[in-house]
Design a protein around this motif. Structure first.
Motif, PDB file in Angstrom:
ATOM      1  N   ALA A   8       0.829  -1.205   0.000  1.00 51.23           N
ATOM      2  CA  ALA A   8       0.000   0.000   0.000  1.00 51.23           C
ATOM      3  C   ALA A   8       0.870   1.265   0.000  1.00 51.23           C
ATOM      4  CB  ALA A   8      -0.924  -0.011   1.214  1.00 51.23           C
ATOM      5  N   ILE A   9       1.904   1.283   0.847  1.00 53.04           N
ATOM      6  CA  ILE A   9       2.814   2.444   0.899  1.00 53.04           C
ATOM      7  C   ILE A   9       3.525   2.626  -0.438  1.00 53.04           C
ATOM      8  CG2 ILE A   9       4.889   3.357   1.991  1.00 53.04           C
ATOM      9  CD1 ILE A   9       3.998   1.951   4.570  1.00 53.04           C
ATOM     10  N   ARG A  10       3.964   1.514  -1.007  1.00 50.30           N
ATOM     11  CA  ARG A  10       4.630   1.579  -2.320  1.00 50.30           C
ATOM     12  C   ARG A  10       3.689   2.151  -3.374  1.00 50.30           C
ATOM     13  NH1 ARG A  10       4.482  -2.480  -6.351  1.00 50.30           N
ATOM     14  NH2 ARG A  10       6.204  -2.367  -7.876  1.00 50.30           N
ATOM     15  N   GLU A  11       2.422   1.747  -3.334  1.00 51.21           N
ATOM     16  CA  GLU A  11       1.465   2.214  -4.337  1.00 51.21           C
ATOM     17  C   GLU A  11       1.134   3.688  -4.157  1.00 51.21           C
ATOM     18  OE1 GLU A  11      -0.118   1.632  -7.788  1.00 51.21           O
ATOM     19  OE2 GLU A  11       0.838   0.005  -6.663  1.00 51.21           O
ATOM     20  N   VAL A  12       1.086   4.138  -2.909  1.00 48.84           N
ATOM     21  CA  VAL A  12       0.839   5.564  -2.653  1.00 48.84           C
ATOM     22  C   VAL A  12       1.984   6.402  -3.232  1.00 48.84           C
ATOM     23  CG1 VAL A  12       0.698   7.324  -0.860  1.00 48.84           C
ATOM     24  CG2 VAL A  12      -0.607   5.212  -0.629  1.00 48.84           C
ATOM     25  N   LYS A  13       3.215   5.960  -3.020  1.00 53.91           N
ATOM     26  CA  LYS A  13       4.371   6.701  -3.555  1.00 53.91           C
ATOM     27  C   LYS A  13       4.339   6.736  -5.079  1.00 53.91           C
ATOM     28  CE  LYS A  13       7.440   5.641   0.337  1.00 53.91           C
ATOM     29  NZ  LYS A  13       8.687   4.936   0.765  1.00 53.91           N
ATOM     30  N   LEU A  14       4.053   5.580  -5.693  1.00 58.02           N
ATOM     31  CA  LEU A  14       3.997   5.532  -7.149  1.00 58.02           C
ATOM     32  C   LEU A  14       2.823   6.349  -7.688  1.00 58.02           C
ATOM     33  CD1 LEU A  14       4.750   1.732  -7.783  1.00 58.02           C
ATOM     34  CD2 LEU A  14       6.275   3.667  -8.182  1.00 58.02           C
ATOM     35  N   GLY A  15       1.704   6.311  -6.963  1.00 51.89           N
ATOM     36  CA  GLY A  15       0.514   7.026  -7.416  1.00 51.89           C
ATOM     37  C   GLY A  15       0.713   8.518  -7.466  1.00 51.89           C
ATOM     38  N   PHE A  16       1.391   9.067  -6.469  1.00 49.03           N
ATOM     39  CA  PHE A  16       1.603  10.515  -6.438  1.00 49.03           C
ATOM     40  C   PHE A  16       2.762  10.961  -7.329  1.00 49.03           C
ATOM     41  CE2 PHE A  16      -0.779  10.223  -2.362  1.00 49.03           C
ATOM     42  CZ  PHE A  16      -1.818  11.053  -2.745  1.00 49.03           C
ATOM     43  N   ARG A  17       3.487   9.996  -7.895  1.00 49.00           N
ATOM     44  CA  ARG A  17       4.482  10.340  -8.915  1.00 49.00           C
ATOM     45  C   ARG A  17       3.884  10.291 -10.325  1.00 49.00           C
ATOM     46  NH1 ARG A  17       9.211   6.294  -6.697  1.00 49.00           N
ATOM     47  NH2 ARG A  17       9.629   7.365  -4.715  1.00 49.00           N
ATOM     48  N   ASN A  18       2.669   9.777 -10.409  1.00 50.35           N
ATOM     49  CA  ASN A  18       2.004   9.606 -11.697  1.00 50.35           C
ATOM     50  C   ASN A  18       1.406  10.931 -12.158  1.00 50.35           C
ATOM     51  OD1 ASN A  18       0.476   8.835 -13.902  1.00 50.35           O
ATOM     52  ND2 ASN A  18      -0.304   6.973 -12.921  1.00 50.35           N
ATOM     53  N   PRO A  19       1.817  11.455 -13.315  1.00 58.88           N
ATOM     54  CA  PRO A  19       1.253  12.730 -13.786  1.00 58.88           C
ATOM     55  C   PRO A  19      -0.235  12.662 -14.077  1.00 58.88           C
ATOM     56  CG  PRO A  19       2.628  11.710 -15.490  1.00 58.88           C
ATOM     57  CD  PRO A  19       2.862  10.944 -14.232  1.00 58.88           C
ATOM     58  N   TRP A  20      -0.744  11.433 -14.359  1.00 60.18           N
ATOM     59  CA  TRP A  20      -2.175  11.280 -14.579  1.00 60.18           C
ATOM     60  C   TRP A  20      -2.961  11.738 -13.354  1.00 60.18           C
ATOM     61  CZ3 TRP A  20      -5.295   9.006 -18.532  1.00 60.18           C
ATOM     62  CH2 TRP A  20      -4.592   8.627 -19.665  1.00 60.18           C
ATOM     63  N   ALA A  21      -2.447  11.436 -12.173  1.00 59.41           N
ATOM     64  CA  ALA A  21      -3.160  11.781 -10.946  1.00 59.41           C
ATOM     65  C   ALA A  21      -3.352  13.288 -10.831  1.00 59.41           C
ATOM     66  CB  ALA A  21      -2.398  11.239  -9.733  1.00 59.41           C
ATOM     67  N   LEU A  67     -10.745   3.771 -13.221  1.00 63.67           N
ATOM     68  CA  LEU A  67     -10.471   2.640 -14.106  1.00 63.67           C
ATOM     69  C   LEU A  67      -9.070   2.736 -14.716  1.00 63.67           C
ATOM     70  CD1 LEU A  67     -13.932   2.349 -15.903  1.00 63.67           C
ATOM     71  CD2 LEU A  67     -12.856   0.581 -14.503  1.00 63.67           C
ATOM     72  N   LEU A  68      -8.691   3.921 -15.146  1.00 59.27           N
ATOM     73  CA  LEU A  68      -7.390   4.067 -15.795  1.00 59.27           C
ATOM     74  C   LEU A  68      -6.240   3.949 -14.795  1.00 59.27           C
ATOM     75  CD1 LEU A  68      -8.047   6.903 -18.400  1.00 59.27           C
ATOM     76  CD2 LEU A  68      -8.091   4.432 -18.725  1.00 59.27           C
TER      77      LEU A  68
END
Length: 273
Positions: A8-21, A67-68
């Motif tokens: 979960a922590i890993r996904e949060v870090k990756l998610g906030f690095r995603n420009p899509w977000a 979804l994306l």
């Protein structure tokens, strides 16, 4: 449990690095602010034209966003070879999938909260906005839609081999559940005898989480009268004190079934690799 937290922590870090977000966050905030500025006459309470438009805006943007982001997260693991490395360690597929879901849920809820918060703050400065109860109900609606479609996204990411497949399947599901649903529902009910319309409406509504969340929110906002006689039983149980608990239990069961299906498919493919 520890593995789930790590994922979960890993996904949060990756998610906030995603420009899509951040793109979705900016788009969501912009449209929310535009709706509030259109209603420059005061504060919105309960169900109204502005509230209904806001619900439609959320339904157009948030499911597609969920979804994306969710499906791309899983397909990226396949394309980048990250899962091949992770699978060499003694980790459970369940911890991996649940960790993904929790981490992405945090990312989506932060996006929604910032979008609502920024739009509401700017709207208040302009003398327009939602009443507190209406605001909280819309926020709860957004949360439920995001969590529903994130679970579907994980199933899509499990089935898709790459991002292009995930994009195709995700957009197809979004189109069917959001845009194509009203005409398909009307066409389906038109072939049924009158005595079967109400049971069919109930079953079909439970199959579409977007429609389920929308109906619940419309009734809670006081707009149940616009739904028609076919939804009378829905209005009755939603308005009951246990209506909210029933909805949350239904949502938890729905999400749990979809995530379990994603986990079983992923584990089966893992064992074949």
């Amino acid at each position: 449990m520890i593995q789930t937290v790590h994922f979960a922590i890993r996904e949060v870090k990756l998610g906030f690095r995603n420009p899509w977000a951040y793109s979705f966050m900016g788009l969501f905030t912009l449209f929310m602010l535009c709706l509030l500025l259109i209603n420059a006459q005061g504060y919105v309470q309960g169900y109204s034209g502005i509230t209904g438009t806001t619900l439609n805006l959320i339904l157009y943007l948030l499911p597609l966003m969920s979804l994306l982001l969710g499906s791309f997260s899983l397909t990226a693991e396949k394309e980048d070879g990250s899962w091949e490395l992770l699978s060499t360690y003694p980790i459970s597929t369940w911890s991996f999938i649940i960790g993904k879901y929790i981490g992405l849920s945090i990312v989506l809820l932060v996006i929604v909260s910032i979008g609502f918060g920024a739009a509401s703050f700017l709207g208040l400065a302009a003398g327009s906005g939602f009443g507190l109860q209406t605001y909280l109900q819309l926020l709860a609606f957004s949360t439920s839609v995001a969590l529903f479609f994130l679970a579907i996204a994980l199933l899509v990411g499990t089935l898709a081999k790459n991002r292009w497949q995930a994009l195709t399947i995700g957009v197809s599901i979004w189109f069917f559940a959001i845009i194509g649903w009203p005409p398909l529902l009307i066409a389906t009910l038109g072939f049924l005898p009158y005595s079967m319309i109400k049971p069919a409406v109930t079953v079909l509504t439970f199959l579409n989480p977007a429609e389920l969340s929308r109906l619940f929110t419309v009734v809670k906002l006081g707009g149940g009268a616009i739904l028609g006689p076919e939804y009378y039983e829905w209005i009755k149980w939603i308005k009951q004190p246990a209506g909210s608990i029933g909805f949350m239990a239904t949502a938890a069961a729905w999400i749990g079934i979809v995530i379990t299906a994603a986990q079983l498919i992923w584990e089966r493919r893992r064992s074949r690799a």
